[in-house]
Each structure stands twice: as structure tokens, then as C-alpha cells.
Design a protein around this motif. Structure first.
Motif, PDB file in Angstrom:
ATOM      1  N   PHE A 173       0.815  -1.212   0.000  1.00 24.12           N
ATOM      2  CA  PHE A 173       0.000   0.000   0.000  1.00 24.12           C
ATOM      3  C   PHE A 173       0.852   1.267   0.000  1.00 24.12           C
ATOM      4  CE2 PHE A 173      -2.879  -3.242   1.446  1.00 24.12           C
ATOM      5  CZ  PHE A 173      -4.088  -2.907   0.847  1.00 24.12           C
ATOM      6  N   TYR A 176       1.218   3.506  -3.225  1.00 22.37           N
ATOM      7  CA  TYR A 176       0.002   4.210  -3.645  1.00 22.37           C
ATOM      8  C   TYR A 176      -0.146   5.531  -2.899  1.00 22.37           C
ATOM      9  CZ  TYR A 176      -1.084   0.009  -6.151  1.00 22.37           C
ATOM     10  OH  TYR A 176      -1.010  -1.021  -7.042  1.00 22.37           O
ATOM     11  N   ILE A 540      -7.895   8.467  -0.182  1.00 20.86           N
ATOM     12  CA  ILE A 540      -8.243   7.038  -0.192  1.00 20.86           C
ATOM     13  C   ILE A 540      -6.979   6.186  -0.026  1.00 20.86           C
ATOM     14  CG2 ILE A 540      -9.042   5.152  -1.704  1.00 20.86           C
ATOM     15  CD1 ILE A 540     -11.130   7.182  -2.821  1.00 20.86           C
ATOM     16  N   PHE A 541      -5.946   6.507  -0.788  1.00 24.46           N
ATOM     17  CA  PHE A 541      -4.709   5.715  -0.726  1.00 24.46           C
ATOM     18  C   PHE A 541      -4.073   5.796   0.661  1.00 24.46           C
ATOM     19  CE2 PHE A 541      -3.732   5.944  -5.586  1.00 24.46           C
ATOM     20  CZ  PHE A 541      -4.703   4.985  -5.814  1.00 24.46           C
ATOM     21  N   THR A 544      -6.370   4.232   3.400  1.00 26.12           N
ATOM     22  CA  THR A 544      -6.450   2.761   3.279  1.00 26.12           C
ATOM     23  C   THR A 544      -5.187   2.136   3.857  1.00 26.12           C
ATOM     24  OG1 THR A 544      -7.801   2.981   1.285  1.00 26.12           O
ATOM     25  CG2 THR A 544      -6.748   0.838   1.651  1.00 26.12           C
ATOM     26  N   LYS A 548      -5.077  -0.352   6.959  1.00 26.67           N
ATOM     27  CA  LYS A 548      -4.453  -1.679   6.878  1.00 26.67           C
ATOM     28  C   LYS A 548      -3.454  -1.878   8.017  1.00 26.67           C
ATOM     29  CE  LYS A 548      -6.672  -3.332   3.545  1.00 26.67           C
ATOM     30  NZ  LYS A 548      -7.545  -4.482   3.765  1.00 26.67           N
TER      31      LYS A 548
ATOM     32  N   LYS B   3      -3.296 -10.038  -6.490  1.00 21.79           N
ATOM     33  CA  LYS B   3      -2.855  -8.968  -5.581  1.00 21.79           C
ATOM     34  C   LYS B   3      -3.459  -7.614  -5.966  1.00 21.79           C
ATOM     35  CE  LYS B   3       1.536  -7.602  -5.230  1.00 21.79           C
ATOM     36  NZ  LYS B   3       2.960  -7.853  -5.001  1.00 21.79           N
ATOM     37  N   GLU B   6      -7.012  -7.365  -4.961  1.00 24.86           N
ATOM     38  CA  GLU B   6      -7.107  -7.162  -3.498  1.00 24.86           C
ATOM     39  C   GLU B   6      -6.873  -5.697  -3.146  1.00 24.86           C
ATOM     40  OE1 GLU B   6      -4.944  -9.576  -0.563  1.00 24.86           O
ATOM     41  OE2 GLU B   6      -4.972 -11.161  -2.078  1.00 24.86           O
ATOM     42  N   LEU B   7      -5.852  -5.147  -3.778  1.00 22.21           N
ATOM     43  CA  LEU B   7      -5.530  -3.737  -3.501  1.00 22.21           C
ATOM     44  C   LEU B   7      -6.676  -2.840  -3.952  1.00 22.21           C
ATOM     45  CD1 LEU B   7      -1.807  -3.805  -4.661  1.00 22.21           C
ATOM     46  CD2 LEU B   7      -2.566  -3.179  -2.385  1.00 22.21           C
ATOM     47  N   ALA B  10      -9.531  -3.050  -1.621  1.00 23.02           N
ATOM     48  CA  ALA B  10      -9.236  -2.324  -0.373  1.00 23.02           C
ATOM     49  C   ALA B  10      -9.450  -0.826  -0.565  1.00 23.02           C
ATOM     50  CB  ALA B  10      -7.800  -2.599   0.058  1.00 23.02           C
ATOM     51  N   PHE B  11      -8.993  -0.284  -1.704  1.00 30.12           N
ATOM     52  CA  PHE B  11      -9.149   1.163  -1.932  1.00 30.12           C
ATOM     53  C   PHE B  11     -10.619   1.538  -2.162  1.00 30.12           C
ATOM     54  CE2 PHE B  11      -4.605   0.881  -3.641  1.00 30.12           C
ATOM     55  CZ  PHE B  11      -4.066   1.340  -2.451  1.00 30.12           C
ATOM     56  N   ILE B  46      -8.591   5.244 -10.038  1.00 33.78           N
ATOM     57  CA  ILE B  46      -7.956   4.380  -9.022  1.00 33.78           C
ATOM     58  C   ILE B  46      -7.548   3.054  -9.659  1.00 33.78           C
ATOM     59  CG2 ILE B  46      -8.387   3.051  -6.897  1.00 33.78           C
ATOM     60  CD1 ILE B  46     -10.157   5.410  -5.951  1.00 33.78           C
ATOM     61  N   ILE B  49      -4.455   3.470 -11.634  1.00 33.46           N
ATOM     62  CA  ILE B  49      -3.230   3.631 -10.820  1.00 33.46           C
ATOM     63  C   ILE B  49      -2.789   2.275 -10.280  1.00 33.46           C
ATOM     64  CG2 ILE B  49      -2.228   4.693  -8.740  1.00 33.46           C
ATOM     65  CD1 ILE B  49      -4.176   7.061  -9.175  1.00 33.46           C
ATOM     66  N   VAL B  50      -3.743   1.496  -9.771  1.00 37.26           N
ATOM     67  CA  VAL B  50      -3.406   0.169  -9.236  1.00 37.26           C
ATOM     68  C   VAL B  50      -2.767  -0.667 -10.339  1.00 37.26           C
ATOM     69  CG1 VAL B  50      -4.336  -1.978  -8.267  1.00 37.26           C
ATOM     70  CG2 VAL B  50      -5.207   0.224  -7.472  1.00 37.26           C
ATOM     71  N   ILE B  53       0.765   0.592 -11.283  1.00 34.81           N
ATOM     72  CA  ILE B  53       1.863   0.335 -10.332  1.00 34.81           C
ATOM     73  C   ILE B  53       2.183  -1.157 -10.241  1.00 34.81           C
ATOM     74  CG2 ILE B  53       2.492   0.445  -7.857  1.00 34.81           C
ATOM     75  CD1 ILE B  53       1.094   3.153  -7.741  1.00 34.81           C
ATOM     76  N   GLN B  54       1.169  -2.000 -10.343  1.00 33.28           N
ATOM     77  CA  GLN B  54       1.387  -3.431 -10.143  1.00 33.28           C
ATOM     78  C   GLN B  54       1.884  -4.159 -11.376  1.00 33.28           C
ATOM     79  OE1 GLN B  54       1.348  -5.230  -7.319  1.00 33.28           O
ATOM     80  NE2 GLN B  54       1.110  -3.252  -6.304  1.00 33.28           N
TER      81      GLN B  54
END
Lengths: 716, 76
Positions: A173, A176, A540-541, A544, A548, B3, B6-7, B10-11, B46, B49-50, B53-54
């Protein structure tokens, strides 16, 4: 990764090759003090470290002793690990060449690595690189725990966050939050640039930006101050609590010491009142005259008698002298037949005048020179003058009866003494009163000294009942007072900083809103909309990530408390509380042992150790779920303070631990005195384990000669 | 669950999406794939971005930023 084997070669008490084989689960190495447990642990530490120092110290003295001059041998440690089914061997060693007698030389350290590939082939690689690959330094840091003290892996504020970042998914996390901030800043800048296009806005905006930056800086500063003050308060509370258990004794000590000091002062005052300079008083104050009155009386009687006698003698003498003088004068008159200038005759001056004037003024007749009347007057005058002449030495003189009047002086002295008798008569009373006074003072001093003895006895009792000595108790008392004062000051500071911080945040919010309103009026909705969404994305980032962390910490706390209860079954434990706080730009994690909502200060070593172990197991269990790799945990005597009950539960927890564990302990060993053999106890038979090794010194050995020492291994 | 999914989940569980953007919890995508299809700018951003980055190969910050801004404004 698990450790399959460890080979220790000619390393200190490990003579020749000593190979330890381990299983995946719980491995226990038993050994009494001095058997080589810590040397085993240190050998591993040496292998895992870059240490190249003090090689001479590492050489087995037995091996050295048995080696012939000129021959060589190796000293080192080798570990065989298994990772994803593949074996790797890492060796660290150095050579030793025997010289004359006890002299020897050592070579440089050599690392060797052997790596097995998927096809089962083995190849030589750089040992150090291989070590760092299969068992990275950061993992090694959280793998070896020497004694109970090192179990506190959360001994610094960053430790838990480091562990979380290293081993859990939470680390994902992090990027982000950073990206969210970066994009938001970009959007802010775009809006600012557009707003600044208007000259009027530009000026206003700059002022607002400066104010906002200044407020942010002040808020951060306040939060750092606050964080420092929170820590200060925690420390003070801890100190105060630590002293509080001694406070009753400390206060008692202070009270008794004060009473002793008062007694000493009173004794000093009384002693200063004591007047026992009797020798000085004897002379200076005339005490020796105490019985003088009778002497004085006798003296006076004698002097009076003497004086009387003297006066009588003087009288008699004077009478005799008077008679003598009368006789002398009568004789003289008879002899000279004249009475010099009898009554009625003119004075000598008139006589001389009459002779000068040659006239008798008595009969008023002429008396010419050499005439009978003139010669008569002349003769009478000469006789008279002759009679008035002092007697010369040849004359017969009247002698004194006493040449000096000593008697009179003695009488005067007697009178003076009589005057002093009033004072002398008080001497006896004075002495009596002084003796009584001194006696009274001495009694009071004696009473005070008795009292002091009792106080000292009380003091000794208080000190005897305390684990602290007198000085420490006194310090504790003084510190306690000082810390209480400091705590009040810190609380006040915290209150002030919190208020200031809150005010600053309100002002910052207002300024931001002010700035936003300028932006909204003057910038296109495209930019404003982008900024709004990117601001929300950043929130949010970041939130979160925080959530966590908090979730992980809550689960960690629950797990740690589960292990704490397991290890301390049927005992008081309190509970572990893990809190996270934000200081300036930094997160901090505090681990606290609590009881009934309050911090439980100064738990005993056993409870503290079990708390650290509980956290360690909790972290190991939680992180294992997230990470792809697990690493062994190696403990040297982690349960020294545990009693058998706690030890039983600890090994139960250890046996259920998913990590490979290697534990060195002196527990469970005992000696059969009949056969003088080292055994393990019945208790150990019930301990859940996957592998157990007993280490002991090979018999016989000389307790004073290192070259007879060799640790041998017995697989149980 | 992958993963990145999941991220993303979560966001997207953040209260701001429900409270401010009035997006129903049931409408929130569960995967990157679904997220990329979203017509809600913030969700699309969002998700991007996820993913950015991943996934590999890594794209530059500038490129990712550009993509995000486009997504916010294209769909907004």
C-alpha cells in the motif's frame, strides 16, 4: 528456508567435526551451563556476520594441543539450508598452522558456497553472496535471539513498522500513498498556475500559500513537540510507577531520617549548653574558694589580734618616744638656759628688722650695734634659729617601731575579703545548680540518643523490608517528588500543544477553503474537478494504508495476547496493547502491557519475556501468511526466568509454531549422581518437539585446562 | 484473488466513495478488469493507478499521471 545441518569444526569447545541435524519444526538443544550452548549460538552468529576479528580466540584449544608442530587444520562453521526443496551449503572457515609449543598462525577467512539447482546439480558459488540470497541480513536480524533481553524485537519505535513493511502485504500500500500525493500535488500546481494568471489573484494566492505553508510547518512542529512530550510523559509515568512501589519505604526512610536529623540537632544544642569546664571554673570563677569563709574568719581573727597588738606596741613606743623627746628638750633648755623665742616675742623677721633698725620694739629703746641690748637680741635670734634647724645625722634620732605598715594592709585585705564573702557564699549553690543542670542535660541527651537508636532500628527495618538500599530509597524519594513536578509540567505542555495544534489546524482549514474559493472562481472546472478527484484519491490511498496498518496491529495484538495467555496459562498476564501514533511525519508504534485499562509498569522478567515471545510468535504467524518465505527462529536460553509451568506452555506454543525453531536450553537436564551421568528429566519426555540433541562435555576433562574441553553431541 | 484486485478492493472500500460520490457498495468493481470498465471517473482513475503500479512493464509516473487525468476528464 529451513536449516538442515550445522557443522561446527574445531571452533572453541567443539573439537573436530560436530554435526547438528535439524528438522523442520521444533528443535531443542539441551545442555547444562558450560556445555557449549552459547558457543553454538555464537558460532552461528559468527557465520552470519562479517566478523574477521579475534580468530585466535575461536580455535579449539584441544585441537591445537593435539596438532603436531608444522601441521595445519581448519576452524569454521558450515550450514546446509533447504529452500524450495533445493539445498545450499555455506561455509566460513580459516586455517590454523601450529607453531612452536602454543604458537600458531591463522589464515584469512574464506567463504564457500555450494548451490543445488533444480536439476540436482551442485555448483560452487560465492559463499557470502549465497548466504545473503538464501538468508538475507534483514531476516537474520530477526532470527537469532540471545537470552531474554534480545527477545524484545520492538525495542525501538521503527521496529514494528519495519517488520510489517518487510513481511506483510501492507508494504504494497505504500507506493500508492506516495503516488496519490504526487498526483494531487501536480493537480494543485496546475490549479495554482492557472489562478496566478490573474495579477490580483496571484498576490492573494501567494500570501495564502505562504500562510498555508507556515501553518503546515507549525502543525508539524507542534506534532513533533507533542510526540516528544508524550514520550516524556510515558517515561515519567514509568519512572514514577517504578518508584511508587518503593515510595512507602522511601517516605518512611525520609521521615525517619528527618527525625534522626532533628534528634542530632537537639543533641547538638543540648551539648552546647553543657558547661563542664570545671577546671577553668575552679580558678577563673574562684570555685576553689568554696571553703574560704572559715579560713577568712581565722585570718581575720588573727589579723585583728595582730592589729590590736601592733597598735598597743605603737602606743607604748610612742609614749616612750614622747617621754624621751620631752626629756631631751628639757635637757636642751636646761643646757642652753634659754627658751627660743618664748611666747610674746616677735617673730624672727621682726627680730631681724629690730636688729637692722638697732631698736628694741618690745621696749621701744635704742639698741645700737654691739650694745648689750643689741647683742642680747642677736643672741636670742641666733639661738632660736639654731633651735629651728633640722637635726643632722649625728644627732640622736627618734626611730620608728615598724618600718612598714603590713598589718594595716592585712587588715585592709581582710576587709576586702569580707566584702567578697557574699559572692563566695554563693559558690556552693552555683556548683550545685550547675551540676544539676548538667545532669539534667545529660539525661535529656541520653534520652535523645536512646530515641535515635530506636529510629535507626526502625530505619534498618524499613530498609530491610525494601529491595532498595538507603541511598537508593532516598534518591527514589527525591526523584519521585521531582518526577511528579515534571509530570505536571509535561501535562500542561501537552494541553497547550494540543490546543495550539487544534487552533492551527482550524486556521489551516480556513485558509485552504479561502484558497479553494479563489481557485473555483478563476480556474476552469476541468482543473478544479481533476484536483478534487486527485485529492480524494490521495485520501483514499493514504487512509487505506493507515487502515491496513491498524487492522494488522489489531490482529497482531489479538494474536500476541493469545500467545501471552497460552504461555502464561493459569497465571496473571495483563494484556498487550499495541498503539500507533503519528508524530510529525512519522508513524510510531508503542507496545504496552496493560491491566484494567492502565499501563502495567515493571512486570517481572518472566512476564516480560513471555510478552516478547508472544509478540514474536504473533509476528511470525501473521507474517508467514503474507510472505512467500519463512525463516528459522533461533533462541539461546529464552526462558531462563520461566518456572516449569510456564516453560511447559511455552514449549507447547513452540511445538505448534509453523516456523522452524532451534532452541538452546539448560532446562530439563539433570545428573544421575549414582552413575554420574547427564540425563534429561521426565518433564522433557512430554515436551512436544521434532528433534532434540543433548550436548555435554566429553569426560574426562580438566576444569582448569581448556585443551581438555570437547563438547559432544547425543541425538535423543 | 490477484494482488492488484485485493488492492483495488481495499481502496474502493473507502467510505468517501459511498459518502461523497454516492456509489453503492454493490456497484463497486471487484477486479481490475471491471474497474477499467467503470464510467465513474474516480473508480477508473484508481483502477488505472493500481494497474499501473502493479503491472509490468512499469510505466513512468508522467505517463501514469497523464492516463489518470485523461480518465478523470474523459469520463467526468
Amino acid at each position: 528456508m529451513i536449516i538442515k545441518e550445522i557443522l561446527i569444526k574445531n571452533y572453541q569447545c567443539y573439537y573436530d567435526d560436530k554435526r547438528f541435524e535439524f528438522k523442520k519444526g521444533s528443535n531443542i538443544i539441551l545442555g547444562r551451563n558450560g556445555a557449549g550452548k552459547t558457543k553454538f549460538f555464537e558460532a552461528l552468529e559468527w557465520l552470519f556476520s562479517n566478523s574477521t576479528k579475534d580468530l585466535d580466540e575461536l580455535v579449539s584449544k584441544k585441537k591445537l594441543h593435539e596438532t603436531i608442530q608444522g601441521n595445519s587444520f581448519n576452524v569454521g562453521v558450515e550450514i546446509i539450508v533447504e529452500q524450495a526443496g533445493l539445498r545450499s551449503t555455506i561455509k566460513k572457515y580459516f586455517g590454523v598452522k601450529k607453531g612452536v609449543e602454543k604458537d600458531f598462525t591463522t589464515t584469512n577467512i574464506i567463504y564457500e558456497g555450494i548451490e543445488e539447482n533444480e536439476s540436482g546439480e551442485r555448483e560452487s558459488v560465492d559463499g557470502l553472496n549465497l548466504l545473503n540470497r538464501v538468508f538475507p541480513g534483514i531476516n537474520r536480524k530477526y532470527a537469532l535471539f540471545k537470552g531474554e533481553a534480545e527477545l524484545n524485537i520492538l525495542n525501538n519505535e521503527d521496529a514494528l513498522l519495519n517488520l510489517i513493511n518487510m513481511y506483510t502485504k501492507i508494504k504494497h500500500f505504500g507506493p500508492y500513498a506516495e503516488k496519490g500525493e504526487m498526483f494531487r500535488k501536480y493537480a494543485e500546481k496546475a490549479v495554482d498556475d492557472a489562478t496566478k494568471g490573474d495579477e490580483k489573484n496571484n498576490k492573494k494566492l501567494k500570501t495564502l500559500e505562504n500562510e498555508i505553508n507556515e501553518l503546515k510547518r507549525s502543525i508539524q512542529e507542534k506534532e513533533i513537540f507533542l510526540s516528544t512530550k508524550y514520550d516524556e510523559r510515558t517515561n515519567l509515568e514509568e519512572n514514577i510507577n517504578g518508584v511508587e512501589k518503593h515510595l512507602e519505604n522511601a517516605e518512611a526512610v525520609e521521615t525517619i531520617k528527618k527525625r534522626i536529623s532533628d534528634i542530632d540537632d537537639n543533641v547538638k544544642k543540648l551539648e552546647s549548653k553543657l558547661d563542664e569546664d570545671y577546671t577553668i571554673s575552679l580558678f577563673d570563677k574562684g570555685w576553689f574558694l568554696i571553703y574560704f569563709e572559715s579560713i577568712q574568719k581565722a585570718y581575720k581573727n588573727k589579723i585583728d589580734a595582730l592589729s590590736k597588738e601592733r597598735r598597743q606596741l605603737q602606743r607604748n613606743f610612742d609614749t616612750a618616744e614622747g617621754i624621751k623627746e620631752g626629756e631631751r628638750r628639757a635637757q636642751a633648755a636646761l643646757f642652753k638656759d634659754v627658751i627660743p623665742l618664748p611666747n610674746g616675742t616677735p617673730s624672727s623677721s621682726i627680730m631681724e628688722e629690730m636688729l637692722k633698725d638697732q631698736i628694741c620694739k618690745v621696749c621701744n629703746r635704742e639698741a645700737l650695734i654691739d650694745s648689750p641690748p643689741y647683742n642680747f637680741m642677736r643672741k636670742r635670734l641666733d639661738d632660736y634659729l639654731l633651735s629651728q634647724k633640722p637635726r643632722d645625722e649625728n644627732d640622736e634620732t627618734i626611730s620608728d617601731l615598724f618600718k612598714s605598715n603590713y598589718t594595716n594592709r592585712l587588715v585592709t585585705l581582710g576587709a576586702t575579703q569580707e566584702d567578697n564573702l557574699i559572692k563566695i557564699r554563693t559558690i556552693a549553690q552555683t556548683i550545685k545548680e550547675l551540676f544539676e543542670f548538667n545532669q539534667e542535660i545529660k539525661l535529656r541527651i541520653a534520652e535523645l540518643r536512646d530515641k535515635k537508636e530506636n529510629e535507626i532500628s526502625d530505619l534498618e527495618n524499613v530498609i530491610g523490608n525494601s529491595v532498595l538500599g538507603q541511598d537508593s530509597l532516598s534518591h527514589a524519594y527525591k526523584n519521585y517528588k521531582g518526577w511528579q513536578k515534571d509530570l505536571m509540567a509535561v501535562d500542561k505542555k501537552i494541553e497547550d500543544y494540543e490546543k495550539e495544534s487544534s487552533d492551527l489546524k482550524t486556521r489551516l482549514k480556513q485558509k485552504r477553503e479561502e484558497k479553494d474559493s479563489i481557485d473555483t472562481k478563476s480556474v476552469s472546472s476541468f482543473l478544479i474537478n481533476t484536483r478534487t478527484i486527485l485529492r480524494d484519491i490521495e485520501t483514499i490511498f493514504k487512509e487505506t494504508k493507515e487502515t491496513k496498518y491498524d487492522e494488522f496491529i489489531k490482529v497482531l495484538e489479538d494474536k500476541a495476547n493469545y500467545f501471552l495467555k497460552k504461555i502464561n496459562e493459569s497465571s496473571f498476564t495483563g494484556y498487550i496493547e499495541i498503539n500507533r501514533r503519528y508524530a510529525g511525519s512519522k508513524h510510531m508504534v508503542n507496545v504496552t502491557l496493560m491491566q484494567e485499562g492502565e499501563r502495567f509498569y515493571h512486570p517481572n522478567t518472566s512476564l516480560l519475556t513471555s510478552m516478547h515471545l508472544a509478540i514474536l510468535f504473533a509476528i511470525a504467524q501473521l507474517t508467514q501468511a503474507d510472505k512467500e518465505e519463512s525463516f528459522p527462529l533461533i533462541f539461546d536460553a529464552p526462558t531462563s526466568s520461566f518456572d516449569p509451568v510456564k516453560r511447559k506452555y511455552f514449549f507447547e506454543v513452540l511445538g505448534n509454531c509453523n516456523e522452524q525453531t532451534i532452541l538452546l536450553t539448560k532446562d530439563f537436564t539433570e545428573t544421575d549422581k549414582t552413575i554420574n551421568a547427564l540425563l534429561y528429566s521426565d518433564e522433557f519426555k512430554n515436551i512436544k518437539r521434532d528433534k532434540a540433541i543433548l550436548i555435554k562435555l566429553e569426560e574426562p576433562f580438566h576444569p582448569e585446562i581448556l585443551s581438555t574441553i570437547n563438547t559432544e553431541l547425543i541425538n535423543l | 484473488m490477484a494482488k492488484e484486485d485485493e488492492l483495488l478492493t481495499a481502496f474502493l472500500n473507502h467510505r468517501i466513495l459511498v459518502e461523497k460520490y454516492k456509489i453503492s457498495a454493490s456497484d463497486l468493481p471487484k477486479t481490475i478488469e471491471d474497474g477499467m470498465k467503470s464510467t465513474v471517473p474516480i473508480i477508473a482513475a484508481i483502477t488505472n493507478i493500481v494497474k499501473g503500479i502493479q503491472r509490468r512493464p512499469i510505466i513512468s509516473d508522467n505517463e501514469l499521471q497523464k492516463q489518470v487525468i485523461d480518465l478523470i476528464n474523459r469520463k467526468g
